[in-house]
Every structure is written in structure tokens, then in C-alpha cells.
Design a protein around this motif. Sequence first.
Motif: not given
Length: 845
Positions: A684, A686, A699
Motif C-alpha cells: 500500500t 500512502t 492510500s
Amino acid sequence: MNMNMNIKPINMIITAFYCLLMLSGCNNGDTNLLGDGGNSSANIIQLTISPSTQTIPLGLTGELHATAQLDDGTSKDVTANVSWNIANNKVITIDDEGEVVPLTVETTKVEASYDGVTSNSVTVQVVDAVAVKLQVTPANASIAVGLEQSFTATAIMSDNTTVVVTNDSSLEWSSTNAGIASISTGELDDSNGIATGVSNGSTVIGAKFTTDKGVLTAESNLTVTGAIPVSLSVTTPYRSNVTSTPVGLTKQYIATLVMSDNSTFDVTNYSSLEWSTQNETVATITTGQPNDDGVATARAKGETGIIATFRTDDGRVLIGDDTIKVTDAIATALEITPKVTSFPVGLDASFTATEIMSDGNSIDVTDESALSWTADDDKITIDGNTATGKAPGETGIMASIDGLSATATIIVTNAIPVELQVDPADASTPVGLTAQFKAIATMSDSTQKDVTDDPQLSWSSDDAGYATIDDNGLATGVTVTAEEPVIMTASLKVLREGALPITDAADLTVTKAVPVTLQVDPDDASAPVGVQQAFTATVTMSDGNPIDVTDNDALSWSSDDAETAMIISNQPNDNGVATGKKVGEVGITASLTTDSERLEDTQIFEVTPAIPETLEVTPINETMNTGQTREFAATATMSDSSTQDVTDDDSLTWRSDDTDVATITTGGQDGNGVVTGVSEGETTITATLFTDNGSIDDSTNLTINQARAHILTLTCGPIEGEDGEDSEENCPDGAGWPASSDNAPWLFKATATDASGEPVYGIEVDWFYEDAVIVDEDSYTIKCDKIDDDGSLTEKTDVAGQSIIECAIVGTYSQGDSEISATVPEFFSDTGDDISETTDFLFPR
């Protein structure tokens, strides 16, 4: 032993804070309190104290720091400028530099204020003083074999006090050579630290003290001699002309052991020495105690012998003696009671003088003509045994008789109230309005003092349904009185033990209610461009009833600069809501028209720059291969609906949840948000943007696939050809190394592409050669790396992350062919098998 000693301070430090509370008035009109010469328009938006918690032992100091966050994004240390607010100023003091000095063991909260801004609240805990050093005495000692030497261990505390820890359970005694001398430790009868000579020689006596904060140590040197006892003498330290002891008094006797080497030792308190008297009716003497042996007490008039008996290690008995003569009891001391007393200026106290006899009896001599009384100074006057306070402060009184004297301490306090008067005696006020009463106290020194606001004075109304009165004597009409007025009473507590409060009262008549006021709230409001700020308008009647008139038809709202901010007015509801259009200050006014007058109130509304409200990261749910890079962007939507690219903003940070799968650049001046695929997997990405009000983030998911090769192409050529540059071409079988270029390096390159012809990154290529006849194996190398600028080759076998793999061949070979091949392992292939490319290379001679 409990080392957490509760040591109370002798003097309390009183901090003067009036000027700090009135900081604007103490700055000569200069509103720029940040010390930047008055050229900055930056304002404080937050004040922070650090650290948030702090523990300080008594005797040590701590520090607090105040930092101001400014609306221009900067911060400044304002420790020397703030006003400190200590919840309990009996616990600590704080100076202008933020140094914290503990006063007593307790915990308190601390805040700071500066330029109208109040800080966070921090906790300061003051704990007991701690041991910081250990000392052993005597530092050097000498004894004979079989004799004893007592050592004392003293802990020096952080507040410079000392504590004897000789027999503390946390202290351990030791001797570096127990064959020379032993020392007692761990005993429960307070007999620790006693060294006994065992044989001739020297040893070091050590003490180790274990505390919650660590271990403290100290040492002393001890020498043991071989001398033996030959005689014993008994003496007294009293002057030789003092030949008698009155009944009730004591006399110390000393037993001294004389050794064969003429050295002497005080054995008064030795366990091997016994004290006795020939006639215990005349005198007794202490013996067998851990300390204080040899103390004779006179019991009755007469004369008796004092005997000391010492038993040596070899069984011999040595005896020494002296005589005590006991006479009648005498006066030994004079006492004054009370020993310490306190009374106010204008009041007095009486004292008693008592002679203490040597046999323990006492005689009251207060009224004896031979007794004289004197004062230390003019804070008091003396009349017989009575002292009267004249001025505040600490002083003393002395009594003298028969060559004896005694003193007592007198603390003269400020005058106290003895009579109270309320003024005016009769007053009137309309419903909702007020009448001020004053309380005047006549003091014990005949002066008068206004005690209206004194914390020891309380005000009361005999009927709060008609009128109330606050702690400052301000009465408020509640309901119109009928026939009898309301009685307002003042009661003053007298701060003296046993004293009763003094009181007085006055009458108040309440009439009908009158006029109103209008109030706009909040005052000094601020909001960013595009963010709404609600204002309210409240009319207050004189009887205290408030009415919200924000949406009243008779009330109108206006902005004195509609281009900076607009406000809703004359609508069925939601009136008084202002919205900023551009940065600046504007006056918000509410106007209410009544039957008798027009009421207005205005408050300043500051419109501050637009702030980020949401954050978006793009692209969304991206997929890429290992070795590839991709640029991600962060876009902030502002409170005025505009957007800003904040990808490289220094307040924004990028983060990959799994850096083993993919990394992302962050923290640079530019080039942030660039993702590089590392290994196959998911992570992920972010972005977090930090603002003055906190932070916002967004994100997106990222998938990294392993790069797969489909075709491998070989190119080659000599390094630094005739044109001074590397030349390369496809390597058909038979490419060769010219005889004239013997030992000159050739460059081989392997280029991997996928099925669509696109370069493939992040793979490995293995190189092989065979059949070459090496003339000098020491001079032959295959270098797999790019060529340095200076033409040198640096060996490197880990080539992951490159789409073109370079290898150079340098050496001396015999004539013949060699087979050069490059292979992509099956893990990096899209076929599931190794992909290889081979060419013949000629080494002519």
C-alpha cells in the motif's frame, strides 16, 4: 532503610507574577513580543511546554522549555517570555530561563501563557532526595591484634544532607584481607562496621551501598599491629578542678588500654570491657551497651569507686579504677514556655520561666525578683513576663537568673481584625443590576483595612429570592422587594487559633428592572477561506435573562467588507453565518432596534489562508513489474475548493507498507513519490500531509509482478575503438579479437526483452566461456559490470535491476576459438526454461 526522605523546605519562595499577568502593559506598547525587531507579522497559534512529564529529586533541578508555533509555519523558543502558572507553587519554582527548583515532595501541574495563548499542561513530580556519594570514616586507622575499630558509613544526599547508613540493610561491609582484619556486616543489632584485628598487616575496609539508583562505594585503610595489652587506666575528660558531680548529673569515664609498644587504645565501649561501681546507691555506670558505656550517673550524695575490667584474648585480666564524688542537686538549666509562640501586632502573650534541677525536679521562678526579661529587638515590648507585638517579624525573648538563661522565639504576625463595619448601611438597586457593599475591618493595631475582597470574608443574603451577593460584596437584585429590605451580612474569619469570626450587616431594597445590552459571540473568531464561522447575538435584560436574537426579525447582520467575508442576514434561519472569501480581517456587526433605542455590537472576524481538507493519491490500484519505476502524485483539495499538487511538499511524506515489495522516494526537495518495484507482491502506498490542525492522508494499492524475459540478444565490440568510443554490434559467430589488439578488452552486452519487445528489468544473467586457451591465467578476467570512466573494470556479479548486462574480457590467449554465452535462469523467463544466447569468439595470436 528508606532512602525517600521527606525533607521539607525551610523557606518558601514567593513568585511575583503581576507584571506577567499584565504582559501587554509591561511591553511598552510593543505588540511584537517575539523579539524579531517588530518587522514580523507572524502570530502565535500554539504554545507547547516540554517535556510533558518530569521527575526531580530534592536538591537537584530540572528544566522546562516553551515553544511557540507561528502562523507562518515557523517556531520559536519563548521560554524567557512566558508567564508560568504552577498549580501548587509550594512544590516548585520556575525562573525566567525555565529552571525548575523543587521545594517539597509532591506533584503539581504547570501551564504557560504568552500573547493570549495558553499552553498544554505538563506534570512535574518532586521525589525524595537520593544518595549521590558514600563516605567511610575514619579514612585511616590502626589497631592491635584482638582489638576493635568502629567505622562509620555516611550517605551524602542530593540535597546536601547526610544520613548515617552504617547499619542499613542495603549496606555491605568488607575487608580485602580477612586474615589481617575482619569486619562485622549484616548484623541485626546495629553492631555493623566493627573491625577486629586478626594478624599483623594492612587491609582495606570497604562499604558498598545499594540504592534504587545504583551502587555507591567507599574505602578506608586499616593497619593491624602485633602489640599486646599490658595495663588499663580509667580517666575522665572533665576538667581536673571539677572534682564532684551533683545528684542527677552524669560523668563520662574513659578506659584506655596501654600496649606493649606504648601505643594506646580507647576500649571504653569494647565488649571485652566491663564497667561497675563499688556502691550503686551512690552512683551507677553503663556497661555492655553498643555505645555510650562508661557513663556514670550520680544517684545520692556520697563517694564510690569506678572500676573497669578488661579480659585479654590470652585470658589475662587488667583492672583500672577511679573515684566519683556526688554532691547535692543543683540548677542545671532554665526553660521558658512556650518555647515558640505567635501573635499579631497589637496583641500579647505571657511566658513562664522554670529552673531544671540536676536530679530532674523543676522549680517555677517566673515571679522571682532575681529573674530578668529582655527582648531581642523593638518588634515587641516587655512588661514583666508579658510581650506585646509592635511590628511583624521573628524575634525573641530571654529570661536570666542564677547565671542561667533561656530564650523563646516569638513570631509577630500582621495585625488581625477585631471589628467589622459594612458600608453603606442602606442601599437600593433595580432588578438585574447591582449595588456594591464594602467591608472595613478595624485591626488589632488600631488601623483600618478594606477586606471586601479578602478570601477570609464571606458575604450572605438573608433571602436570595430577592437579592444575591457575591464573594466581592456585589449585590444583585432578583425580585422587587415588598415591604422589608434584604439583609446583607459580611462575616470575616480571623486567622488565629480559637478566634471567632466578626460580622456586620446592611439593608438592600430592590426596585424594578431597567435597560438591556447586546453581545455578539465569539470574539476574535477566525476561519480559513471557504470555511464557515457561526456568530450569535444575545440580548441581556437587566434582570439577568439572556435572549438569543440571532434569527430575530428586528436584528440585522452586516460585514464591513463583503469582498473579504459575507454573512447571512434577514433569513428565516441560519443567520449570522460568515464565510471568508479572501485573506484579511473584517468587522461583523449585529444591530437590534428596540422600542427605546438601537443596540449594536461588533466582533472582528479574521479570514486565514485556505487549508487542505482532503488528499488524493494517483494512480489508483497500479500494477507494475520488478525493476520498473512509476511516478505517483498527491493532490490536496483546499477549503476554498481549489487543488494543489503537494507531491514534493516538505509537509508531505510518502510511505510503502512493504519496502521489500516496492520503495518510494520521500523527503527530497523534488523527485518524491517515485515508486520502484523490488519483488513480486502487493503493498500500500500512502501519502500523509501534516497541517497545523493535524494531518490528512490517502492510500492506494500497488501490485508488483516479477519481470519475465522472452528474448536475449548479444552485442559486442572492442572498448574504446578508433573514434575513442566503445563500439558494439551484433555478435555473429566468428567475431574476433584482432591480433593487433592483444590484451585489449572487448565488451559483451546481453539485452533482455519481453514478448512484446519491451526491455525487461530486475533479472539476472549468467555468463560462461569455454575452449579458450589461456596463456597467462593470472592476467585473464571476465568482468561483469559497466566500464568506469577511466577505462578500468570493476568486478560485479549481482546485476539485478539492469536491463543491459555488460561483461568485458581482458587477457592473453593463444590462437583459437572460444564460445561466449549468456543465460537468463528459468525463474526470470516467461517460457519456464533458461534462455541462452551463444557466440563464437576468435582469439588470434
